[in-house]
Design an enzyme around this catalytic site. Structure first.
Site, PDB file in Angstrom:
ATOM      1  N   GLY A 196       0.721  -1.100  -0.070  1.00 35.48           N
ATOM      2  CA  GLY A 196      -0.014   0.014  -0.012  1.00 35.48           C
ATOM      3  C   GLY A 196       1.041   1.202   0.113  1.00 35.48           C
ATOM      4  O   GLY A 196       2.052   1.245  -0.579  1.00 35.48           O
ATOM      5  N   SER A 197       0.193   2.141   0.765  1.00 39.55           N
ATOM      6  CA  SER A 197       0.936   3.870   0.601  1.00 39.55           C
ATOM      7  C   SER A 197       2.050   3.658   1.453  1.00 39.55           C
ATOM      8  O   SER A 197       2.324   3.102   2.751  1.00 39.55           O
ATOM      9  CB  SER A 197       0.004   4.792   0.539  1.00 39.55           C
ATOM     10  OG  SER A 197      -0.401   4.806   2.089  1.00 39.55           O
ATOM     11  N   CYS A 253       2.352  -0.017  -8.366  1.00 37.79           N
ATOM     12  CA  CYS A 253       3.313   0.593  -7.738  1.00 37.79           C
ATOM     13  C   CYS A 253       4.745   0.854  -8.408  1.00 37.79           C
ATOM     14  O   CYS A 253       5.659   1.536  -8.012  1.00 37.79           O
ATOM     15  CB  CYS A 253       3.446  -0.136  -6.331  1.00 37.79           C
ATOM     16  SG  CYS A 253       3.991  -1.941  -6.676  1.00 37.79           S
ATOM     17  N   GLU A 285       2.408   6.276   3.408  1.00 36.13           N
ATOM     18  CA  GLU A 285       2.149   6.811   4.580  1.00 36.13           C
ATOM     19  C   GLU A 285       1.547   5.740   5.568  1.00 36.13           C
ATOM     20  O   GLU A 285       1.955   5.837   6.870  1.00 36.13           O
ATOM     21  CB  GLU A 285       1.214   7.974   4.098  1.00 36.13           C
ATOM     22  CG  GLU A 285       1.540   9.158   3.552  1.00 36.13           C
ATOM     23  CD  GLU A 285       1.742   8.931   2.082  1.00 36.13           C
ATOM     24  OE1 GLU A 285       2.462   9.703   1.758  1.00 36.13           O
ATOM     25  OE2 GLU A 285       1.431   8.109   1.572  1.00 36.13           O
ATOM     26  N   GLU A 331       5.696  -3.482   1.195  1.00 35.35           N
ATOM     27  CA  GLU A 331       5.680  -3.129  -0.159  1.00 35.35           C
ATOM     28  C   GLU A 331       4.917  -2.003  -0.605  1.00 35.35           C
ATOM     29  O   GLU A 331       3.954  -1.819  -0.518  1.00 35.35           O
ATOM     30  CB  GLU A 331       5.305  -4.522  -1.250  1.00 35.35           C
ATOM     31  CG  GLU A 331       5.845  -4.162  -2.284  1.00 35.35           C
ATOM     32  CD  GLU A 331       5.129  -3.294  -3.535  1.00 35.35           C
ATOM     33  OE1 GLU A 331       5.751  -2.152  -3.542  1.00 35.35           O
ATOM     34  OE2 GLU A 331       4.282  -3.754  -3.953  1.00 35.35           O
TER      35      GLU A 331
END
Length: 465
Positions: free
Chosen positions: A220-221, A274, A223, A240
């Site tokens: 994911g992100s 990504c 953040e 990841e």
């Protein structure tokens, strides 16, 4: 919503088709206590998985692959409706998923320890499962990215708690039905695999923080990844995350090949990948030729209904995502970027955009996660290298050159987890190590490497025998 072999069915959360924006399903959104219960069930059943011998784990994974293979069209159509991915790309994802499950099955039989030389003792190591694997997955590859987590988890004898993205959980539900069927046929307790749907702020947060999760695999992100890293309570984690992946085009390269590769890989899944191309860094002698060819190739792309065989780009996952990309393009232009083509938005659709920018532009720094292809000029190969490395990210990079010495120079000096020569950073094989450095992640995926991450090495010493 599938916990301890039982389906919990409620209509808590509306799931929308990203293209039509119609409700396609209403699903259960678990609360925190229900999520804790799913984790408890997995914990209670972890010994069931541990005691499955490698041959049975192999059979389990191969049977899952076989069932998916028999339902290819169903899964491909589900992906396209679930996330708006063009049907021809969804079919590729299904094929990769089948391969990933089969690879996981093979590695189930490859778990080996080693013997340590010693004069007076017998010393050896053995591989054991970590216990319970928590898998948190994104929307963009709703089948294959799940497989890259649960395949190795099953291969190593771990129980699983899966949390798919709340934006696109339908594919995960279909996969869970396949797993449920196979577990039942093989007389394996179905509590070894648990599906937890709902909002990430509740379900994902509990999986990340719960001490009974022994290994957390998150895609994911950046953040969210940083928050998980801070709150994971000493559990093993694999993160990841995102990136701004450079594609470098040197003047000695095949410019047409580089341009076609840039366009194809950048606009794959509407840029929601990504390892999508974040920016193209081009030596100035070939910048004009390269840019012209990129625009030609971009004009050929078809934007529209993901179920249409002719479609190259479908919608972004939500209208809000498309609006975010539109705002990002406008911000880039306000900083001096030149929009060469595209960038028009309608609901979740946004036409593929190509911009000329400089290295200080926002598009050179952030992950766009949308159909934006920024092109930068570099004075020479050293300047190109400096631009590429001047980033907080380090996922993958690509370099086009016909000079083997320059190829090796960039392979050695690029500060990225993967370097692709004469290809784009979007390249990935399911059996290769995959993962970034810097803020792009921790640990490695790729079936073999995830298997290693999801094991513990136990040392056994025998005296006086």
């Amino acid at each position: 919503m599938f916990i301890d072999g039982k389906w919990i069915l409620r209509e808590d959360l509306d799931i929308l088709n990203p293209y039509t924006l119609e409700i396609i399903e209403r699903i259960t959104a678990l609360d925190r206590e229900e999520t804790k219960y799913a984790i408890e069930v997995a914990t209670e059943n972890k010994d069931v998985m541990k005691e499955l011998n490698p041959s049975k784990r192999y059979s389990l994974l191969m049977k899952i692959a076989e069932h998916i293979s028999s339902k290819k069209d169903l899964f491909a159509n589900t992906i396209s409706v679930d996330v708006g991915k063009p049907i021809k790309q969804s079919r590729i994802e299904v094929d990769r998923t089948i391969t990933a499950f089969r690879l996981s099955a093979l590695y189930a039989k490859e778990l080996r320890g080693e013997t340590i030389p010693s004069e007076n003792e017998i010393i050896f190591t053995k591989k054991e499962p970590v216990g319970v694997v928590g898998a948190i997955t994104p929307f963009n590859f709703p089948l294959n990215l799940i497989t890259h987590k649960i395949g190795p988890a099953i291969a190593t004898g771990n129980a699983v708690v899966l949390h798919p993205s709340s934006k696109a959980p339908i594919t995960a539900i279909y996969l869970t039905k396949v797993i449920e069927h196979v577990l039942k046929k093989m007389n394996i307790e179905r509590g070894v695999f648990n599906l937890t749907t709902g909002n990430g702020e509740i379900v994902g947060d509990e999986i990340a923080k719960n001490e009974k999760i022994n290994f957390l695999s998150f895609t994911g992100s950046v953040e969210v990844g940083e928050l998980i890293s801070k709150s994971s309570y000493m559990k093993k984690v694999a993160l990841e995350l995102g990136g701004n992946n450079p594609l470098i085009v040197l003047k000695d390269s095949d410019i047409e090949l580089a341009a076609k590769s840039a366009v194809k890989s950048k606009f794959l899944n509407s840029g929601q990948v990504c390892i999508s191309v974040g920016k193209v860094i081009v030596e100035e002698e070939v910048l004009e030729t390269f840019t012209k060819k990129v625009i030609e190739e971009t004009k050929k792309l078809v934007l529209g209904n993901p179920l249409d065989e002719k479609t190259d780009l479908g919608p972004l996952i939500t209208p809000e995502s498309a609006l975010r990309v539109e705002i990002l393009i406008k911000e880039s232009i306000s900083e001096g970027g030149e929009l060469l083509i595209g960038g028009n938005r309608s609901n979740s659709l946004i036409s593929p955009a190509v911009l000329n920018i400089d290295e200080d532009n926002i598009l050179s720094k952030v992950e766009a996660f949308g159909p934006i292809l920024p092109i930068l000029k570099a004075k020479d190969d050293e300047h190109a290298l400096n631009i590429a490395n001047n980033s907080k990210y380090g996922l993958q990079a690509g370099i086009f050159t016909n000079d083997i010495n320059k190829a090796m120079k960039f392979a050695n000096k690029l500060e990225y987890g993967g370097v692709i020569v004469n290809g784009s950073p979007t390249f990935r094989k399911d059996n290769m190590p995959f993962g970034g450095i810097k803020k792009s992640g921790l640990g490695k995926e790729g079936i073999k490497y995830a298997v290693e991450e999801m094991c513990e090495t136990k040392t056994v010493v025998i005296h006086n025998m």
